[in-house]
Design a protein around this motif. Structure first.
Motif, mmCIF file in Angstrom:
data_model
loop_
_atom_site.group_PDB
_atom_site.id
_atom_site.type_symbol
_atom_site.label_atom_id
_atom_site.label_comp_id
_atom_site.label_asym_id
_atom_site.label_seq_id
_atom_site.Cartn_x
_atom_site.Cartn_y
_atom_site.Cartn_z
ATOM 1 N N ALA A 159 9.102 4.160 -0.261
ATOM 2 C CA ALA A 159 9.394 2.832 -0.083
ATOM 3 C C ALA A 159 8.462 1.893 -0.837
ATOM 4 O O ALA A 159 9.233 0.688 -0.884
ATOM 5 C CB ALA A 159 8.629 2.964 1.688
ATOM 6 N N VAL A 200 -0.717 -0.776 -4.496
ATOM 7 C CA VAL A 200 -2.062 0.190 -4.609
ATOM 8 C C VAL A 200 -1.842 1.627 -3.737
ATOM 9 O O VAL A 200 -0.777 1.685 -3.006
ATOM 10 C CB VAL A 200 -3.527 -0.563 -3.795
ATOM 11 C CG1 VAL A 200 -3.101 -0.861 -2.395
ATOM 12 C CG2 VAL A 200 -4.683 0.339 -4.038
ATOM 13 N N GLU A 201 -2.025 2.553 -4.681
ATOM 14 C CA GLU A 201 -1.750 3.779 -4.364
ATOM 15 C C GLU A 201 -3.046 4.675 -4.449
ATOM 16 O O GLU A 201 -3.857 4.852 -5.496
ATOM 17 C CB GLU A 201 -0.897 4.480 -5.287
ATOM 18 C CG GLU A 201 -0.696 6.230 -5.303
ATOM 19 C CD GLU A 201 -0.451 6.742 -3.967
ATOM 20 O OE1 GLU A 201 0.785 6.094 -3.494
ATOM 21 O OE2 GLU A 201 -0.945 7.547 -3.542
ATOM 22 N N ARG A 256 10.460 15.128 -4.053
ATOM 23 C CA ARG A 256 9.866 13.630 -3.930
ATOM 24 C C ARG A 256 9.066 13.266 -5.016
ATOM 25 O O ARG A 256 9.045 11.940 -5.307
ATOM 26 C CB ARG A 256 8.930 13.708 -2.573
ATOM 27 C CG ARG A 256 8.681 12.374 -2.182
ATOM 28 C CD ARG A 256 7.495 12.515 -1.062
ATOM 29 N NE ARG A 256 6.394 13.183 -1.418
ATOM 30 C CZ ARG A 256 5.192 12.601 -1.671
ATOM 31 N NH1 ARG A 256 5.002 11.413 -1.354
ATOM 32 N NH2 ARG A 256 4.298 13.239 -2.122
ATOM 33 N N SER A 281 4.997 5.672 -3.163
ATOM 34 C CA SER A 281 5.890 7.290 -3.290
ATOM 35 C C SER A 281 7.423 6.664 -3.038
ATOM 36 O O SER A 281 7.710 6.728 -4.334
ATOM 37 C CB SER A 281 5.533 7.741 -1.832
ATOM 38 O OG SER A 281 6.472 9.096 -1.798
ATOM 39 N N THR A 300 -2.907 3.565 6.501
ATOM 40 C CA THR A 300 -4.134 2.693 6.673
ATOM 41 C C THR A 300 -3.779 1.189 7.146
ATOM 42 O O THR A 300 -4.374 0.941 8.031
ATOM 43 C CB THR A 300 -4.900 2.745 5.385
ATOM 44 O OG1 THR A 300 -5.377 3.757 5.031
ATOM 45 C CG2 THR A 300 -6.178 1.891 5.232
ATOM 46 N N ALA A 359 11.243 19.102 -1.384
ATOM 47 C CA ALA A 359 12.665 18.336 -1.458
ATOM 48 C C ALA A 359 13.020 17.366 -0.560
ATOM 49 O O ALA A 359 12.704 17.703 0.634
ATOM 50 C CB ALA A 359 13.640 19.589 -1.532
ATOM 51 N N ASP A 398 2.383 3.202 3.341
ATOM 52 C CA ASP A 398 1.451 4.229 3.063
ATOM 53 C C ASP A 398 1.515 5.516 4.023
ATOM 54 O O ASP A 398 0.849 6.090 4.125
ATOM 55 C CB ASP A 398 -0.017 3.753 2.946
ATOM 56 C CG ASP A 398 -0.193 2.735 4.167
ATOM 57 O OD1 ASP A 398 0.482 2.572 4.895
ATOM 58 O OD2 ASP A 398 -1.327 2.188 4.023
ATOM 59 N N SER A 447 -7.649 2.377 -2.363
ATOM 60 C CA SER A 447 -6.932 2.270 -0.945
ATOM 61 C C SER A 447 -7.727 0.944 -0.439
ATOM 62 O O SER A 447 -8.740 0.224 -0.579
ATOM 63 C CB SER A 447 -7.397 3.335 -0.245
ATOM 64 O OG SER A 447 -7.292 2.995 1.113
ATOM 65 N N TYR A 472 -0.494 21.519 2.051
ATOM 66 C CA TYR A 472 -0.205 20.373 3.073
ATOM 67 C C TYR A 472 -0.012 21.010 4.397
ATOM 68 O O TYR A 472 0.857 21.933 4.434
ATOM 69 C CB TYR A 472 1.002 19.639 2.540
ATOM 70 C CG TYR A 472 1.715 18.486 3.519
ATOM 71 C CD1 TYR A 472 1.214 17.054 3.665
ATOM 72 C CD2 TYR A 472 2.480 19.104 4.322
ATOM 73 C CE1 TYR A 472 1.828 16.367 4.560
ATOM 74 C CE2 TYR A 472 3.225 18.240 5.393
ATOM 75 C CZ TYR A 472 2.963 17.024 5.355
ATOM 76 O OH TYR A 472 3.335 16.092 6.366
ATOM 77 N N ALA A 511 3.461 23.002 3.513
ATOM 78 C CA ALA A 511 4.154 23.112 2.356
ATOM 79 C C ALA A 511 2.949 23.370 1.088
ATOM 80 O O ALA A 511 1.985 22.785 1.193
ATOM 81 C CB ALA A 511 5.014 22.213 1.896
ATOM 82 N N GLY A 543 15.264 12.963 7.806
ATOM 83 C CA GLY A 543 16.003 12.079 6.923
ATOM 84 C C GLY A 543 15.090 10.681 6.542
ATOM 85 O O GLY A 543 15.576 9.638 6.247
ATOM 86 N N PRO A 592 8.762 14.417 9.581
ATOM 87 C CA PRO A 592 8.800 15.071 8.178
ATOM 88 C C PRO A 592 9.824 16.175 8.148
ATOM 89 O O PRO A 592 10.020 16.928 9.168
ATOM 90 C CB PRO A 592 7.330 15.284 8.035
ATOM 91 C CG PRO A 592 6.711 15.272 9.233
ATOM 92 C CD PRO A 592 7.443 14.405 9.985
ATOM 93 N N ALA A 612 13.432 5.446 4.816
ATOM 94 C CA ALA A 612 12.449 4.637 3.864
ATOM 95 C C ALA A 612 13.034 3.678 2.760
ATOM 96 O O ALA A 612 12.565 2.478 2.547
ATOM 97 C CB ALA A 612 11.430 5.515 3.273
ATOM 98 N N SER A 648 0.818 -1.123 -0.151
ATOM 99 C CA SER A 648 0.128 0.174 0.056
ATOM 100 C C SER A 648 0.951 1.317 -0.149
ATOM 101 O O SER A 648 1.794 1.474 1.058
ATOM 102 C CB SER A 648 -0.928 0.017 1.344
ATOM 103 O OG SER A 648 -1.679 1.183 1.387
ATOM 104 N N GLY A 649 0.866 2.297 -1.078
ATOM 105 C CA GLY A 649 1.758 3.226 -1.265
ATOM 106 C C GLY A 649 2.724 3.106 -2.294
ATOM 107 O O GLY A 649 3.350 2.306 -2.153
#
Ligand SMILES: Cc1cc2nc3c(=O)[nH]c(=O)nc-3n(C[C@H](O)[C@H](O)[C@H](O)COP(=O)(O)OP(=O)(O)OC[C@H]3O[C@@H](n4cnc5c(N)ncnc54)[C@H](O)[C@@H]3O)c2cc1C
Length: 410
Positions: A16, A34-35, A109, A14, A166, A48, A161, A131, A273, A188, A306, A302, A311, A11-12
């Motif tokens: 990882a 699944v994203e 990112r 990005s 989740t 960044a 995720d 999801s 965000y 941001a 780092g 966050p 991840a 799940s996710g």
């Protein structure tokens, strides 16, 4: 090489998630990712992030390092602005000359996620815009239901995720059991580059507040990041963006420089965000047929901890341990935890320490940092190297993971 009985849902998608999918595929497993977001947002997606040495090594082994380097942010000058004080310009290229060993890359990112997706999409099934809604584990596998798609059965489910995972909520319990507030907020968003910045990061620093404003060369836009030190948590719903924008406006009202202009852009900010600066503290990030990787299991905080490097290292380690145990999660999961735990524990110290120096709690702290920044580039390389290496405990901690070989790759 294909292994049977090793269908793994991640799940996710990005950082990882795709790193894990890449290595699982190389070891012969069948990952499905699944994203929740409907599509990857190139360049504009996110902020960044930093890849320190072990993550750079993993990217090199994946064959994507050249692409990551080509996409790097191109910040050459840091300009620090403080109320009632002289502006400080720091030549970052000069600062790095003779010091940097090229084992650190800063990249947006969204760019990183897009590169990782591209490296995996031909061999891995990606499902965007969905999801997990429920999971039920039995002796032979996990039945998974989705918000939109039809139910499916997997051997293992991995949560990649993020901070508000989740998979963690469904398999390990509520986020409040694991989240530790570090005393601050982070916001941001993207906005027009009205200052026409090129290779320059503007940093506005006031007591308990910090704003970064930098250009994103791929899009021609800019990105603003607001950090706020605050002892108490705000009261808001995570979906209520209007309320979050109002809180940010209130916290930074009355600040000088370009701050009113930046805040005025909030109305049109589509990718806004805001979140607390928090860590995820779990003793165990695996349970039964479930495991967590990256921010979902051990976010160091966050922007300050780092998390991207952790991840990448975590995903590489989990895939390697599953391969080394030939897919037997009862052996692989404890080995993954045991190997990663010392690194995760070390990285937990980074966030609170960085927070202290990044957002000064008083004017004296802010003055000291400005004087340090002004002086640093003028020193000879060996002196700079000595100061930077003793000063940057955070980079040392993040660099301290070992990237091993686990099993033959196909
Ligand atoms: C403003 C900001 C600045 C930062 N700055 C830095 C920095 O300078 N350096 C650094 O190293 N790190 C930084 N970080 C942290 C860094 O972004 C994370 O540590 C890193 O992205 C972790 O990667 P991840 O893949 O574990 O999780 P994430 O990047 O959070 O990705 C989680 C993914 O899961 C998806 N998802 C969420 N819920 C679901 C669901 N229910 N179903 C399916 N998909 C879902 C999300 O859409 C997302 O794609 C920053 C973070 C923020 C917010």
């Amino acid at each position: 090489m294909t292994r049977s009985g090793t269908d793994i849902l991640i799940s996710g998608a990005s950082v990882a998630g795709p790193v894990l999918a890449y290595w699982l595929r190389r070891y012969g497993f069948t990952p499905v990712v699944v994203e929740r977001t409907p599509e990857l947002r190139l360049g504009t997606g996110g902020h960044a992030v930093d890849l320190f040495e072990p993550a750079v090594e993993v990217a090199a082994r994946m064959g994507v390092l050249d692409r990551v380097r080509a996409a790097r942010t191109r910040t050459a000058v840091l300009t620090m602005v403080r109320p009632g004080r002289r502006q400080v310009d720091v030549d970052l290229e000069r600062l790095a000359a003779g010091v940097s060993d090229d084992r650190h890359v800063e990249v947006m990112r969204g760019e990183l996620a897009a590169i990782l997706h591209e490296a995996t999409r031909d061999d891995v099934e990606y499902v965007f815009g969905d999801s997990i809604s429920g999971m039920s584990e039995d002796a032979g596998g996990v039945d998974v239901t989705f918000d939109k798609g039809a139910p499916r059965r997997f051997d293992l489910v991995i949560g990649a995720d993020g901070l508000h995972s989740t998979v963690r909520r469904l398999a390990f319990g509520p986020e409040s059991d694991y989240r530790r507030f570090l005393g601050g907020y982070l916001a941001a968003f993207s906005l027009p580059n009205h200052l026409g910045l090129d290779g320059r990061l503007m940093m506005y620093s006031a007591v308990d507040k910090l704003i970064g404003f930098y250009p994103v060369w791929q899009t021609g836009e800019a990105r603003a990041v607001f950090m706020l030190r605050r002892a108490e948590e705000f009261d808001y719903h995570h979906r209520d963006l209007a309320r979050q924008k109002e809180l940010l406006r209130g916290a930074f009202a009355g600040e000088g420089w370009e701050v009113p202009r930046l805040l005025a852009e909030l109305d049109g900010a589509e990718d806004f965000y805001l979140d607390s600066i928090s860590q995820i503290l779990m003793d165990d990030w695996t349970r039964g047929r479930f495991a967590l990787v990256g921010d979902a299991g051990y976010s160091p905080g966050p922007a300050i901890g780092g998390g991207t490097t952790v991840a990448v290292v975590g995903a590489y380690t989990l895939a390697g341990r599953l391969a080394a145990a030939d897919g037997d999660h009862t052996a692989a999961f404890p080995a993954y935890q045991e190997e990663l735990r010392p690194y995760v524990l070390r990285t937990r110290e980074v966030g609170p320490a960085v927070m202290k120096t990044l957002v000064p709690a008083n004017r004296a702290g802010s003055d000291l940092r400005a004087a340090f920044l002004r002086l640093l580039p003028r020193l000879p390389a060996p002196v700079r190297r000595a100061i930077l290496s003793s000063d940057s405990r955070a980079s040392k901690v993040l660099a301290s993971a070992e990237i091993r070989d686990y099993a033959p790759v196909g």
